[in-house]
Design an enzyme around this catalytic site. Structure first.
Site, mmCIF file in Angstrom:
data_model
loop_
_atom_site.group_PDB
_atom_site.id
_atom_site.type_symbol
_atom_site.label_atom_id
_atom_site.label_comp_id
_atom_site.label_asym_id
_atom_site.label_seq_id
_atom_site.Cartn_x
_atom_site.Cartn_y
_atom_site.Cartn_z
ATOM 1 N N CYS A 1 6.255 16.684 -5.387
ATOM 2 C CA CYS A 1 6.356 16.163 -6.759
ATOM 3 C C CYS A 1 5.560 16.990 -7.769
ATOM 4 O O CYS A 1 5.822 16.913 -8.968
ATOM 5 C CB CYS A 1 5.940 14.698 -6.808
ATOM 6 S SG CYS A 1 7.015 13.645 -5.824
ATOM 7 N N HIS B 1 4.735 13.346 -14.457
ATOM 8 C CA HIS B 1 5.632 13.106 -13.326
ATOM 9 C C HIS B 1 5.948 11.615 -13.301
ATOM 10 O O HIS B 1 5.058 10.771 -13.438
ATOM 11 C CB HIS B 1 4.943 13.524 -12.028
ATOM 12 C CG HIS B 1 5.680 13.089 -10.813
ATOM 13 N ND1 HIS B 1 7.029 13.315 -10.656
ATOM 14 C CD2 HIS B 1 5.268 12.422 -9.702
ATOM 15 C CE1 HIS B 1 7.409 12.814 -9.500
ATOM 16 N NE2 HIS B 1 6.367 12.263 -8.906
ATOM 17 N N ASN C 1 12.052 8.308 -9.422
ATOM 18 C CA ASN C 1 11.212 9.466 -9.099
ATOM 19 C C ASN C 1 12.112 10.586 -8.554
ATOM 20 O O ASN C 1 12.641 10.473 -7.452
ATOM 21 C CB ASN C 1 10.166 9.046 -8.063
ATOM 22 C CG ASN C 1 9.221 10.177 -7.684
ATOM 23 O OD1 ASN C 1 9.470 11.340 -7.998
ATOM 24 N ND2 ASN C 1 8.142 9.838 -7.000
HETATM 25 N N1 COA Z 1 11.645 -4.940 -2.574
HETATM 26 C C1 COA Z 1 11.032 -6.118 -2.360
HETATM 27 N N2 COA Z 1 9.837 -6.206 -1.753
HETATM 28 C C2 COA Z 1 9.254 -5.073 -1.364
HETATM 29 C C3 COA Z 1 9.853 -3.817 -1.539
HETATM 30 C C4 COA Z 1 11.101 -3.779 -2.168
HETATM 31 N N3 COA Z 1 11.750 -2.633 -2.418
HETATM 32 N N4 COA Z 1 9.027 -2.860 -1.053
HETATM 33 C C5 COA Z 1 7.941 -3.492 -0.571
HETATM 34 N N5 COA Z 1 8.095 -4.842 -0.737
HETATM 35 C C6 COA Z 1 7.155 -5.890 -0.354
HETATM 36 C C7 COA Z 1 6.209 -5.463 0.726
HETATM 37 O O1 COA Z 1 6.806 -5.607 1.990
HETATM 38 C C8 COA Z 1 5.053 -6.390 0.517
HETATM 39 O O2 COA Z 1 5.370 -7.631 1.079
HETATM 40 P P1 COA Z 1 4.253 -8.516 1.872
HETATM 41 O O3 COA Z 1 3.219 -8.819 0.821
HETATM 42 O O4 COA Z 1 5.020 -9.676 2.345
HETATM 43 O O5 COA Z 1 3.751 -7.596 2.934
HETATM 44 C C9 COA Z 1 5.019 -6.588 -0.995
HETATM 45 O O6 COA Z 1 6.322 -6.187 -1.467
HETATM 46 C C10 COA Z 1 3.970 -5.764 -1.696
HETATM 47 O O7 COA Z 1 4.032 -4.435 -1.198
HETATM 48 P P2 COA Z 1 2.981 -3.351 -1.614
HETATM 49 O O8 COA Z 1 3.282 -2.069 -0.892
HETATM 50 O O9 COA Z 1 1.602 -3.913 -1.516
HETATM 51 O O10 COA Z 1 3.357 -3.192 -3.167
HETATM 52 P P3 COA Z 1 2.673 -2.300 -4.253
HETATM 53 O O11 COA Z 1 2.274 -3.154 -5.391
HETATM 54 O O12 COA Z 1 1.655 -1.338 -3.674
HETATM 55 O O13 COA Z 1 3.930 -1.434 -4.752
HETATM 56 C C11 COA Z 1 4.823 0.785 -4.547
HETATM 57 C C12 COA Z 1 4.566 -0.541 -3.850
HETATM 58 C C13 COA Z 1 5.428 1.751 -3.541
HETATM 59 C C14 COA Z 1 5.786 0.557 -5.691
HETATM 60 C C15 COA Z 1 3.492 1.358 -5.091
HETATM 61 O O14 COA Z 1 2.503 1.306 -4.094
HETATM 62 C C16 COA Z 1 3.616 2.765 -5.583
HETATM 63 O O15 COA Z 1 4.338 3.047 -6.517
HETATM 64 N N6 COA Z 1 2.847 3.677 -4.994
HETATM 65 C C17 COA Z 1 2.844 5.073 -5.415
HETATM 66 C C18 COA Z 1 4.068 5.713 -4.904
HETATM 67 C C19 COA Z 1 4.263 7.033 -5.495
HETATM 68 O O16 COA Z 1 3.959 7.260 -6.627
HETATM 69 N N7 COA Z 1 4.811 7.926 -4.696
HETATM 70 C C20 COA Z 1 5.215 9.191 -5.109
HETATM 71 C C21 COA Z 1 4.064 10.049 -5.423
HETATM 72 S S1 COA Z 1 4.727 11.542 -5.839
#
Ligand code: COA
Length: 327
Positions: A118, A254, A284
């Protein structure tokens, strides 16, 4: 005594390309257990574009490059350097940049790929800028192009909803000036820390499994590192130029998560109105996201000549970086 001229890489054109097929969140909810509400609330994403079988990293890159060359009022044969950032090349080798070079019909110059996921566009920009300022080339195409849909696990709801395909391109031209306020790239800073491989990686590759592999991510940890690293590198670039966040007209980040954009802007006291956001439309797109967002804001007239624009990105590796450009 007159001042010695400074050689800078000047942004003279931008372009973008997206696959034909738009996939809104509701369609994702038919494939995995997710919802429009969850995706919008956690990420800001409403839509992404997914490449069809005939749409590749090189075809999207070539379309974006053609637009950028046209915007620069140049011909493909004026280009003597192509640096293409991608984590999803057409082939393991040769570099996708050489395929683009052939498609554009600008043979004989330099063409190669850069892999920094990224942050790839920021890395490609840094390399191209150094080569232009050293005199190795005069006009560069810097491209970010991805077909991440090909490396997603379409059964993993925690990752497949986050990414999309696309390409963005810019043309840089080396120009000399004695004016310290002349346009061009003013400063760039790049970093990597290989200790975090397991937080964001692809579980395949030619020299390990012999397969392409799928993207794996521990989202929460990536989020935490992204906010800290991005705020730090933005400060480093500002310190290098003696400018402050109040001097910046636009930040083109980004596009990984709306909450990362908000948190980074807050850390630097940057008003949200100065941040260019396209994550809602494109999701993304990895190395393509910064040039796609830049092209959007140039074409809709927000980014204007004379303004100061900060580009920034963070990605797998981890890698991260920022670059300050006077338009
Ligand atoms: N739809 C519904 N529920 C989802 C889901 C989806 N697509 N993906 C995850 N969940 C659920 C999880 O299973 C979890 O459930 P649980 O509480 O029963 O275990 C809950 O939602 C929360 O998940 P969590 O991973 O704690 O959410 P979060 O607030 O951290 O958000 C991301 C997840 C991935 C959106 C976030 O962490 C993020 O954006 N991280 C950075 C990613 C990034 O930028 N990557 C690229 C870098 S270049």
């Amino acid at each position: 005594m007159s001042q010695a001229p400074i050689r800078r890489s000047v942004l003279v054109g931008t372009g973008a390309a997206l696959p034909r097929r738009a996939v809104p969140n509701d369609e994702m909810a038919k494939m995995v257990d997710t919802s429009d509400e969850w995706i919008v609330a956690r990420t800001g994403i409403r839509n992404r574009y997914i490449a069809g079988p005939d749409e590749t990293t090189s075809s999207l890159a070539t379309a974006a490059a053609r637009q950028a060359i046209e915007a620069a009022k140049l011909n493909p044969t004026d280009i003597d350097l192509i640096v293409l950032a991608t984590a999803t090349p057409d082939q393991t080798f040769p570099a996708t940049a050489t395929i683009v070079q052939h498609e554009l019909g600008c043979h004989g110059g330099i063409a190669f790929d850069v892999a920094a996921v990224c942050s790839g566009f920021l890395y490609a920009l840094g390399v191209a800028d150094s080569m232009l300022r050293s005199g190795m080339a005069r006009r560069a195409l810097v491209i970010g192009s991805e077909t991440f849909s090909r490396i997603l696990d379409w059964e993993d709801r925690t990752t497949c909803v986050l990414f999309g395909d696309g390409a963005g391109a810019i043309v840089l031209e080396a120009r000399e000036s004695t004016d310290p306020d002349a346009p061009g790239i003013l400063a760039s800073k790049l970093h990597a820390d290989g200790a975090h491989n397991q937080l964001l990686y692809v579980d395949g590759g030619p020299s390990t499994t012999g397969t392409v592999g799928k993207l794996r991510m521990t989202g929460k940890e990536v989020f935490r590192h992204a906010v800290t690293n991005l705020a730090d590198v933005l400060r480093e670039v500002l310190d290098q130029t003696g400018l402050t966040s109040a001097d910046i007209d636009w930040v083109v980040p980004h596009q990984a998560n709306q909450r990362i954009l908000d948190a980074t802007a807050r850390k630097l006291n940057l008003p949200a109105e100065k941040v260019v956001v396209t994550i809602d439309r494109h999701a993304n797109t990895s190395a393509a996201s910064v040039p796609l967002a830049l092209d959007t804001a140039v074409r809709d007239g927000r980014i204007k000549p004379g303004q100061l624009v900060m580009l920034e990105a963070m990605g797998g590796g981890f890698t991260w970086g920022a670059s300050l450009i006077r338009i």
